[in-house]
Design a protein around this motif. Sequence first.
Motif, PDB file in Angstrom:
ATOM      1  N   LYS A   1      18.820  28.717  45.368  1.00 19.06           N
ATOM      2  CA  LYS A   1      18.284  27.694  44.481  1.00 19.06           C
ATOM      3  C   LYS A   1      18.884  27.810  43.077  1.00 19.06           C
ATOM      4  O   LYS A   1      19.185  26.807  42.429  1.00 19.06           O
ATOM      5  CB  LYS A   1      16.752  27.802  44.420  1.00 19.06           C
ATOM      6  N   VAL A   2      19.039  29.064  42.641  1.00 24.70           N
ATOM      7  CA  VAL A   2      19.630  29.285  41.320  1.00 24.70           C
ATOM      8  C   VAL A   2      21.007  28.624  41.249  1.00 24.70           C
ATOM      9  O   VAL A   2      21.335  27.937  40.282  1.00 24.70           O
ATOM     10  CB  VAL A   2      19.767  30.800  41.032  1.00 24.70           C
ATOM     11  N   LEU A   3      21.777  28.810  42.315  1.00 27.39           N
ATOM     12  CA  LEU A   3      23.120  28.233  42.360  1.00 27.39           C
ATOM     13  C   LEU A   3      23.034  26.714  42.268  1.00 27.39           C
ATOM     14  O   LEU A   3      23.723  26.087  41.451  1.00 27.39           O
ATOM     15  CB  LEU A   3      23.829  28.645  43.655  1.00 27.39           C
ATOM     16  N   ARG A   4      22.160  26.133  43.088  1.00 29.47           N
ATOM     17  CA  ARG A   4      22.047  24.669  43.083  1.00 29.47           C
ATOM     18  C   ARG A   4      21.634  24.154  41.708  1.00 29.47           C
ATOM     19  O   ARG A   4      22.200  23.192  41.198  1.00 29.47           O
ATOM     20  CB  ARG A   4      21.039  24.215  44.152  1.00 29.47           C
TER      21      ARG A   4
ATOM     22  N   ARG B   1      33.299  37.619  49.287  1.00 33.04           N
ATOM     23  CA  ARG B   1      34.318  36.867  48.553  1.00 33.04           C
ATOM     24  C   ARG B   1      35.403  36.373  49.494  1.00 33.04           C
ATOM     25  O   ARG B   1      35.915  35.265  49.350  1.00 33.04           O
ATOM     26  CB  ARG B   1      34.921  37.752  47.462  1.00 33.04           C
ATOM     27  N   VAL B   2      35.749  37.213  50.487  1.00 36.65           N
ATOM     28  CA  VAL B   2      36.756  36.803  51.472  1.00 36.65           C
ATOM     29  C   VAL B   2      36.263  35.559  52.212  1.00 36.65           C
ATOM     30  O   VAL B   2      36.994  34.578  52.367  1.00 36.65           O
ATOM     31  CB  VAL B   2      37.036  37.953  52.467  1.00 36.65           C
TER      32      VAL B   2
ATOM     33  N   LYS C   1      36.566  41.004  36.167  1.00 40.47           N
ATOM     34  CA  LYS C   1      36.657  39.576  36.465  1.00 40.47           C
ATOM     35  C   LYS C   1      35.283  38.974  36.720  1.00 40.47           C
ATOM     36  O   LYS C   1      35.085  37.772  36.557  1.00 40.47           O
ATOM     37  CB  LYS C   1      37.588  39.345  37.655  1.00 40.47           C
ATOM     38  N   LYS C   2      34.339  39.809  37.124  1.00 39.11           N
ATOM     39  CA  LYS C   2      32.988  39.293  37.335  1.00 39.11           C
ATOM     40  C   LYS C   2      32.358  38.854  36.022  1.00 39.11           C
ATOM     41  O   LYS C   2      31.416  38.079  36.004  1.00 39.11           O
ATOM     42  CB  LYS C   2      32.114  40.377  37.968  1.00 39.11           C
ATOM     43  N   LYS C   3      32.864  39.408  34.909  1.00 40.49           N
ATOM     44  CA  LYS C   3      32.219  39.133  33.622  1.00 40.49           C
ATOM     45  C   LYS C   3      33.019  38.172  32.753  1.00 40.49           C
ATOM     46  O   LYS C   3      32.615  37.881  31.636  1.00 40.49           O
ATOM     47  CB  LYS C   3      32.024  40.447  32.866  1.00 40.49           C
TER      48      LYS C   3
ATOM     49  N   ARG D   1      30.687  34.008  41.163  1.00 37.82           N
ATOM     50  CA  ARG D   1      30.086  34.713  40.029  1.00 37.82           C
ATOM     51  C   ARG D   1      28.731  35.287  40.388  1.00 37.82           C
ATOM     52  O   ARG D   1      28.000  35.748  39.519  1.00 37.82           O
ATOM     53  CB  ARG D   1      29.924  33.737  38.848  1.00 37.82           C
ATOM     54  N   GLY D   2      28.377  35.208  41.679  1.00 39.52           N
ATOM     55  CA  GLY D   2      27.186  35.901  42.146  1.00 39.52           C
ATOM     56  C   GLY D   2      25.930  35.054  42.186  1.00 39.52           C
ATOM     57  O   GLY D   2      24.841  35.575  42.425  1.00 39.52           O
TER      58      GLY D   2
END
Lengths: 284, 266, 249
Positions: free
Chosen positions: C118-121, B3-4, C84-86, C113-114
């Motif tokens: 490819k999932v991100l794209r 994250r940083v 905050k992740k959720k 958000r993790g």
Amino acid sequence: MKSKGGRLLIVLILVLLMIGVNYFFDKPQVRLKGREEAERFRLYANPSFEKWSGFEFTFLKAFYYTLGLRVYMGKLSEEYLAPPPFAKDPIVRTAEVVTRLCPYYYDIYYIANGYLTWDYGDVETANRLLEKGLEYTPERWIYYLYLGFNHFYFLKDYEKGAMYLVEASEVSGKPQYAHLASKLLYASGRTEVAIGILKGMIENTRDEGWKRGLETRLKALEGIYELEKAVEVFRERFGTLPQNLEELKNAGIIKGIPEDPYGGEFYIDEEGNVRTTSNLTYMD
Amino acid sequence: MKRVIELARITVKQAIKERSFYVILIATLLAVLAVPVLYSFTMFEVPRVLAGFALSYTNFAVLILMLFLVMNLSQTDLDRKTLQYVISLPIRRRDYVFGRFLGFVFFACILIFFILAITVPFVALFSRMRPDAPFYIGYYFLYGVFLLIEVALLVAIALLFLSLTSRTIVSMFGVAGCYIVGHTMDEVAEFLRTGTGMNMPVFSKAVIQVVRYIFPNLALFDVKTAFIYGKGMDGMSLFLSLLYGVLYTVIVLLLAVVLFEKKEVY
Amino acid sequence: MSAVNGNVVEVTNICKTFKGDLFQKPFSALKDISFEIEKGESFGLIGVNGAGKSTTIKIILGVIFPDSGEVKILGDSPGALKVKKKISYLPENPVFYENLNGEDFIKFVGRLRGLEGKVLRDEVERWLFKVNLEKDGKKPLKKYSRGMIQRIGLAQAFIGNPELVILDEPLNGLDPLGRRMARDLIEETLRLGTTVFFTSHILEDIERICHRVAIIHSGRILRFVDVKDLKEGLEEVFIRTLEEYEESN
């Protein structure tokens, strides 16, 4: 006027006006009135203040102030043949401030030494500055050369002068200065020593203006040297000292009397030394 | 750490998009035009004078640009409430501080070496024309490291002020104040050791001592003249100066983190 | 614990007073607020400007801290990384990093958000498409119109399937088509079981999307309303509640 060309024209006119305003107002009357040239020089705070108010930019300050001094002296040289007495204080103050701002900066030692010795005869201050410079940059052998010259030529302290010349020879690795040092201890060779040192200085100067100044000095000293040799020949030939330079000419030892480039006249004093009425500074 | 790095990356991206590189490129090219002028104004040791100018210029340009950048980005973060949004993202508050810090320092690093790399050929070229002094190219770039440490320290201080106050104008004065005090206290302390300094009132002396030990001693990173003249800097003192800078920066940064953790972001 | 009773948000007796700047009077923004939001619920907070809506949201986000009382989000304290992740948040009149382009910005949020690789794209592409910004992804945000900013804001709020979506005035600045799109997006995410908490002053929208509404005024919650039990318009209920409050004071 809405067109592109129209707007460009307006921009152009405004830029020209800007330049015009700068040009028009670049007049002495615009600057503060009633101030003498002498007072127009920058006022410095004390060296410590100048140093810490420079933050990380003391080097720039040192350069800028030195440049300021050169410009100031340059302006004065247009009005006066020799640097006027009131300019001495600005020189000393600038030197003090600049050597505090950046004690390694070369030019200021050179400039201050040049003016203080030849033009103001304040050899003590000049030497103090040079010693300070050597504290920070002991490898600058040329400072030893200046110190040596100052001691022997202006202060007539031949032993100390010789000592500095030996130092210059050691640091620079140039044997000719040690050679000059040994000559210095004999009265007859002193003009020759001065010429030798001046030549060394000229060799190490790249600034054209300063070079020319030193060359004028060299020319005057060479004139003296020539006459000194002639006096010696006269003494050997006639067993007495010549009363004046005309005698040398009449005896056929010299063809003519050399000209003092400073506008003075060479003469022989009671002890037979060759001197000049100008004392090697420009005469009014 | 992920994250940083993510935040650092976004910071660098933002900084680059501010078009600072174009500005610096143009300003540097203009500054380089001054080289021949300086050349003719200099009597002795041209390589040193030119190097002195180039390093001073780098120093000045980087300081101004970083101050502008850090303040500008912090200002939008605060005034336009972007900060609220950003810390509601899946990051720890400290990630924000560290991320911003790393981003700015990384950007400063690129910037410093970018400027040094542009100026070095000019200085080297003109030094060749009148080589009456050595030009230490190693020192030239080593100065970049010192400047980077100084900038890092100032960025950390800026982040500390960001954690302390919500007004950028306050942080701006704060950082400027730290810069000024940081660069002058060494000289003032020197003065205290002189005769006049010794005779100062006890109270003034105490104030100076206190201030001196709170503010960073930035004068330690001003090694420009020492470097160009190859003077007075042995390896140990260089190392200690850098160590001092790193330690002080880390402490300030941790302080910023501690304060930021409990900061109310309006 | 929320895990037991299924509450995503639990706010218990929170008070908040802003001390204000020098020479400014302290301002009591929240006075003893309590409510909870169940999993999968769509909860609306309505009130006039300055009623305390934004302050409540900021406390839930952990951006500011309550003077007293307790807040639990998904069983944890607000502001914790785990929480905050959720959750996701769309601020009122958002200003995001303006010199980034839309795609970079969404990617940045997606990564946090993790999402990766490819999932991100794919997700970035999908969300830009959903908010009709697929052609504007490369434009810097500062060139975006008010409505476009709002739409990119919705995209960042939904990417990565957060469990709780907090939307502050999500329909502001949108044209009728945009509002329809936003409502559809919210309804779609509700069908996936996401909890939605939002504020609006456009009561018509609230009525359409919310299951339950709390009316907040002068830092107090005056009434909870179950939207499906409403026999009259929400607007009438809202105005009547405020009038009753003003009379009793």
